[in-house]
Write an enzyme that holds these catalytic residues in place. Sequence first.
Site, short mmCIF file in Angstrom:
data_model
loop_
_atom_site.label_atom_id
_atom_site.label_comp_id
_atom_site.label_asym_id
_atom_site.label_seq_id
_atom_site.Cartn_x
_atom_site.Cartn_y
_atom_site.Cartn_z
N LEU A 127 0.98 -1.18 -0.01
CA LEU A 127 0.13 -0.08 -0.08
C LEU A 127 0.94 1.42 0.07
O LEU A 127 1.96 1.28 0.52
CB LEU A 127 -0.98 -0.01 1.36
CG LEU A 127 -1.93 -1.07 1.19
CD1 LEU A 127 -3.00 -1.00 2.27
CD2 LEU A 127 -2.67 -1.19 0.02
N LYS A 148 -6.32 5.38 -11.74
CA LYS A 148 -4.97 4.94 -12.22
C LYS A 148 -5.19 3.83 -12.97
O LYS A 148 -4.53 3.78 -13.98
CB LYS A 148 -4.25 4.77 -10.80
CG LYS A 148 -3.04 3.72 -11.03
CD LYS A 148 -2.05 4.53 -11.61
CE LYS A 148 -0.65 3.57 -11.93
NZ LYS A 148 -0.66 2.44 -11.71
N MET A 207 1.37 7.34 -8.37
CA MET A 207 1.88 6.23 -7.35
C MET A 207 1.34 4.79 -7.79
O MET A 207 0.27 4.71 -8.09
CB MET A 207 1.39 6.57 -5.95
CG MET A 207 1.79 7.74 -5.24
SD MET A 207 1.34 8.19 -3.68
CE MET A 207 2.36 9.78 -3.44
N SER A 208 2.50 3.93 -7.63
CA SER A 208 1.94 2.58 -7.81
C SER A 208 3.13 1.75 -7.33
O SER A 208 4.37 1.88 -7.10
CB SER A 208 2.51 2.26 -9.49
OG SER A 208 2.61 0.90 -9.76
N GLY A 253 -9.30 2.93 -8.30
CA GLY A 253 -8.79 4.01 -8.68
C GLY A 253 -8.72 4.25 -10.13
O GLY A 253 -8.80 3.41 -10.79
N HIS A 280 -3.58 4.09 -2.33
CA HIS A 280 -4.50 3.10 -1.67
C HIS A 280 -5.43 3.91 -0.41
O HIS A 280 -6.63 3.74 -0.29
CB HIS A 280 -3.97 1.94 -1.33
CG HIS A 280 -3.11 1.19 -2.30
ND1 HIS A 280 -1.88 1.02 -2.33
CD2 HIS A 280 -3.54 0.58 -3.60
CE1 HIS A 280 -1.36 0.42 -3.16
NE2 HIS A 280 -2.60 0.11 -4.21
P1 AMP Z 1 -3.68 -2.15 -6.76
O1 AMP Z 1 -2.31 -1.19 -6.69
O2 AMP Z 1 -3.50 -2.81 -7.94
O3 AMP Z 1 -3.34 -2.89 -5.55
O4 AMP Z 1 -4.75 -1.51 -6.61
C1 AMP Z 1 -5.68 -1.33 -5.77
C2 AMP Z 1 -6.49 -0.17 -5.91
O5 AMP Z 1 -5.92 1.05 -5.79
C3 AMP Z 1 -7.23 -0.17 -7.55
O6 AMP Z 1 -8.45 0.28 -7.44
C4 AMP Z 1 -6.09 0.91 -8.13
O7 AMP Z 1 -6.88 1.80 -9.20
C5 AMP Z 1 -5.81 1.91 -6.92
N1 AMP Z 1 -4.85 2.68 -6.97
C6 AMP Z 1 -3.28 2.21 -7.39
N2 AMP Z 1 -2.69 3.19 -7.50
C7 AMP Z 1 -3.39 4.44 -7.24
C8 AMP Z 1 -3.01 6.03 -7.19
N3 AMP Z 1 -1.85 6.31 -7.45
N4 AMP Z 1 -3.89 6.53 -7.01
C9 AMP Z 1 -5.33 6.40 -6.49
N5 AMP Z 1 -5.76 4.85 -6.48
C10 AMP Z 1 -4.76 4.05 -6.86
#
Ligand code: AMP
Length: 282
Positions: A36, A153, A188-189, A151, A40
Amino acid sequence: MATLPVARTVKALRAEVSRWRASDERVALVPTMGALHPGHISLVKAAQRKAKRVVVSIFVNPAQFAPTEDFSKYPRTFANDRAMLAVAQADLIFAPTVEEMYPEGFATTISLDGPAKAGLEDAFRPTHFAGVATVVGKLFTQCAPDFALFGEKDYQQLKVVTRMARDLDLPVKVIGAPTVRETDGVAMSSRNRYLSETERAAAAAIPRVMKETAEQIRGGASLSTALKRGRAALEKAGFSIDYLEARNADTLAQPKRGGGEKLRLLFAGKIGTTRLIDNIAV
Ligand code: AMP
């Protein structure tokens, strides 16, 4: 601070949600794969504005990774995730094992069309959205939330999940939340941690070039000219591009001639061995 409870089984999740339902409390779900970051947490905050109770699922879903992708090396940081969610005051973590989600004999997949076949992520990850939709469909029936937060994203994913919930009459409202970015604009990722220092610096070209491209389109440049320039700039920054495309912001279909529709600019590409995606409104 009290430690945040964790449900490891569907039975434990349902028991907790039933207690809340008995007091007429609304429930929002935030599905994640963990590792996270503040993006998130922004979803948790958005969820709290919608419902008294917030469940965050943490599950690295093998079904959405192709055999060549990063499932085994995907970052797993559960203790840190749990601490961040305690600070954010989430109510429950649902962290099932792979065997709990996909018991022996599991044989059902959700089959998708429409936004899942837009020729964007699906062209490069052909089995990805079936895996996403299947696990999200399961999470929706396991948790039975009133709201689910995703997200922007992962823009195509947001559209796929919204369509699936509507098509299957799942009684949950899917809500999209804006992308949270670093100070240089990079989205962010969890995968940003794969980047070397040089690659991380080069990644700032993604939001910069997308912004310039969107401005050119808004300023009346032809789509093909603006996109060609954008692709060239991203290649110069060191990316091997999977796509940089402008699509209908709702359906993800190719834009019609003549304009007048809301567009979304979407990018995917690799720098070194890391694949990054991003998108913005035009
Ligand atoms: P994950 O990174 O695949 O676990 O994503 C879980 C949730 O968080 C998904 O709905 C993503 O779109 C969201 N998410 C991931 N990165 C971001 C970000 N930078 N800003 C907003 N939501 C995000």
